[in-house]
Design an enzyme around this catalytic site. Structure first.
Site, mmCIF file in Angstrom:
data_model
loop_
_atom_site.group_PDB
_atom_site.id
_atom_site.type_symbol
_atom_site.label_atom_id
_atom_site.label_comp_id
_atom_site.label_asym_id
_atom_site.label_seq_id
_atom_site.Cartn_x
_atom_site.Cartn_y
_atom_site.Cartn_z
ATOM 1 N N SER A 282 -0.242 7.443 3.672
ATOM 2 C CA SER A 282 -0.491 6.318 2.766
ATOM 3 C C SER A 282 -1.904 5.765 2.764
ATOM 4 O O SER A 282 -2.244 4.952 1.897
ATOM 5 C CB SER A 282 0.477 5.178 3.062
ATOM 6 O OG SER A 282 1.750 5.475 2.576
ATOM 7 N N SER B 240 0.961 4.895 -0.226
ATOM 8 C CA SER B 240 1.302 3.583 -0.700
ATOM 9 C C SER B 240 0.125 2.606 -0.749
ATOM 10 O O SER B 240 0.225 1.571 -1.417
ATOM 11 C CB SER B 240 2.389 2.986 0.196
ATOM 12 O OG SER B 240 1.899 2.798 1.508
ATOM 13 N N LYS C 12 -4.470 -4.660 2.594
ATOM 14 C CA LYS C 12 -3.200 -4.244 2.004
ATOM 15 C C LYS C 12 -2.177 -5.355 2.240
ATOM 16 O O LYS C 12 -2.140 -5.938 3.338
ATOM 17 C CB LYS C 12 -2.754 -2.934 2.643
ATOM 18 C CG LYS C 12 -1.507 -2.313 2.038
ATOM 19 C CD LYS C 12 -1.198 -0.977 2.727
ATOM 20 C CE LYS C 12 0.015 -0.291 2.134
ATOM 21 N NZ LYS C 12 0.325 0.982 2.819
#
Lengths: 124, 486
Positions: B178, B154, B79
């Site tokens: 997330s 997210s 990420k």
């Protein structure tokens, strides 16, 4: 969605009584544009007129939702800042895995002779 | 050689060990697949083509010299808020668009030491603030199962990349759901470890008392394999726990016989989609058939999780994001007259709408006169939410719930209503507030063909029990073999 924003009963202000703010006790139904400006100044954010209006509406909605916390009596509850009970963690203050100033300054938007440069601070 | 991309990490490692394939071959297969398919998904912000091939060749050389690193030659994605030395790390924000970190995060270093190939950085909600991966400066991520739907957020880029077989596995971060929410919506496994189990050193901070890095993988065993690589004590993160490190793969096939599983009715309320409820309840039956004892538990403060979170997380974020001022790194507005104007204009141009909204909310909650009413109040409710779990885990070993109230919603459907968006994390958020671990495992599909996730929550540092439960669900639900068609 059934998890709706609760309809909140607003308390009447006790006449003339000065009190500390509590959740659900904001003096206006919505955050005023002036209050939005005050917060933006604190946050070092410049906002457009449109932003200010938007924030006044949307932040008010979120704050109204947050107000449901006032249903809970927490007078005898200790606050939790961290989920784990970690106390101060100490170690020797030794220099390691460091790089030269130049490496850090590779990402600087403006620099001069090893210094970060910024626009003028004091009018001269 | 696209079928190489469908292998799990375990399968890939077996083939690499048996010299059936090389890391260079599989890395190349992933790079080709990304260049062919990612324009539909937008799961990557940065793909490190040259670097990945170089790491792969290095891994092949090491293996031929007898090196047996735990992830030697396995292509993984991170990420884009986990810093990578020499590889751009943007947090999907304009303000960090050109930021190239001079060091590796603890987890990056651990993965590299284990021999992994870092193939690229995945797209996300800007600064991890969002539940749909639509707030990215680099454009929305799309759900591989239906590209008109959001992938969750997210960590939507990591979830979508794993789901679309654009990497062998990935890391995400979880502040309010997330990792687990996008894992559920994209049909992959996502594990949020106990707060403090994985070092946050080199994780760009959003809400420091809630953030935690974890694996997002094609199956449960892979999640355990990545946990073995990234968990453990790090003196560079003073909130990183110094607890013994188990082998997370050791017990995953033990089944759930003898485990006590709690079902909190507060998580099966009126807002829960009927198809999701049915799928999760069917899977609870599987767990019972496998020997688990299923009992009701109560988590009475559940509904206060979202309002508590939206005080704590923005407050911490407003403080953490104060560092983006256009001086030492990142974007700077160059047309400003004085220093104060430069700060304000840099932040105005550099941050997107949702990030500004949270900075404003957090600044308001922490501002003079409001601290007790908001931040302190929320910290006290945090204690109540935590105590709910502590009490429940005296009675049961694991709590099972749905991961999300609905399947993936449409792109653009909730962008105008932040509160509706926030409520999509209602079933995941309390694990962060309490700091306990949680896993989401695919457990079925809706009639429209969208994945459904089952969430298991555990006591502090008991990720092992979660992996056992998830493994049984994975076997019984039988959805593992399904892949999105792109």
């Amino acid at each position: 969605m059934k998890w709706q924003v609760p309809l909140r009963k607003r308390k009447q202000d006790a006449a003339g009584e000065a009190k500390r703010p509590v959740i659900g006790d904001r003096s206006q139904m919505s955050l005023s544009v002036d209050e939005v400006r005050r917060v933006a100044t604190l946050a070092h954010l410049s906002l457009t007129d449109e932003d200010e209006k938007q924030f006044a509406v949307k932040l008010s909605g979120i704050l109204d939702y947050i107000d449901q916390l006032s249903e809970l009596d927490t007078s005898d509850v200790q606050p939790t800042s961290h989920s784990l009970e970690i106390n101060n963690v100490f170690r020797e203050d030794e220099t390691k895995n460091t790089f030269g100033k130049e490496t850090w300054q590779d990402n600087a938007p403006a620099k001069d002779h090893g210094h970060y440069t910024v626009p003028r601070v004091v009018e001269g | 050689m696209s079928n190489l991309c469908y292998l799990t990490i375990r399968e890939l490692l077996n083939k690499l060990k048996a010299s059936e394939i090389t890391s260079e071959e599989v890395t190349k297969a992933y790079l080709d697949r990304i260049s062919e398919l990612d324009k539909k998904i937008n799961s990557y912000v940065t793909v490190d083509v040259e670097g990945a091939l170089e790491q792969a060749r290095e891994a092949d050389k090491k293996r031929s010299n007898g090196d047996e690193g735990a992830l030697l030659g396995v292509p993984l994605a991170l990420k884009d808020l986990i810093v990578t030395k020499g590889l751009r790390t943007t947090c999907s924000s304009k303000i960090l668009e050109n930021f190239v970190p001079p060091y590796d995060a603890f987890v990056t270093k651990k993965l590299k030491e284990a021999g992994a190939v870092i193939i690229g950085k995945t797209n996300m909600d800007e600064f991890a603030m969002g539940s749909s991966s639509e707030t990215s400066y680099f454009g929305a991520v799309r759900n591989p199962w239906n590209t008109d739907k959001i992938p969750g957020g997210s960590s939507g880029g990591s979830a979508a990349a794993v789901s679309a077989n654009l990497c062998a596995g990935a890391l995400g971060s979880d502040t309010g759901g997330s990792i687990r929410q996008p894992a559920a919506l994209c049909g992959v496994v996502g594990l949020k470890p106990t707060y403090g189990r994985v070092s946050r050193f080199g994780l760009v901070a959003f809400a420091s008392s809630l953030d935690q890095i974890g694996p997002m993988t094609k199956d449960v065993e892979d999640a355990a394999i990545l946990m073995n690589a990234i968990a453990g004590h790090d003196p560079m993160d003073s909130t990183c726990a110094n607890e013994p490190m188990p082998d997370y793969t050791a017990d995953i096939n033990k089944g759930v016989k003898g485990l006590k599983i709690g079902i909190p009715e507060e998580y099966f309320t009126a807002g829960l989609d009927g198809e999701i409820e049915k799928s999760v309840r069917d899977n609870i039956k599987f767990l019972e058939d496998d020997g688990a004892k299923v009992v009701p538990v109560s988590l009475p403060h559940t509904k206060y999780g979202v309002p508590t979170y939206y005080v704590l997380a923005p407050a911490e974020a407003s403080s953490n994001l104060a560092r983006y001022d256009g001086v030492r790194y990142g974007f700077r507005n160059k047309d400003s007259e004085g220093l104060a104007d430069m700060y304000k204009n840099t932040r105005k141009d550099g941050f997107g709408a949702e990030v500004k909204r949270r900075i404003m909310l957090g600044t308001y909650a922490l501002s003079s006169g409001y601290y007790d009413a908001y931040y302190l109040k929320a910290q006290k409710v945090r204690t109540l939410i935590k105590n709910d779990f502590v009490t429940a885990f005296k009675k049961v070993d694991v709590i099972v719930t749905p991961t999300t109230p609905t399947a993936a919603f449409g792109i653009g459907e909730k962008t105008d209503d932040p509160l509706e968006m926030y409520l999509s994390d209602i079933l995941t958020i309390n694990a962060n507030i309490a700091g306990i671990p949680g896993i989401s495992v695919p457990c079925g599909f809706t009639a429209d063909g969208l994945p459904i996730g089952l969430q298991a929550l555990g006591a502090y540092f008991d990720e092992a029990s979660l992996l056992r439960v998830a493994k049984v669900v994975e076997q019984k639900a039988g959805v593992l073999a399904e892949n999105p068609s792109l």
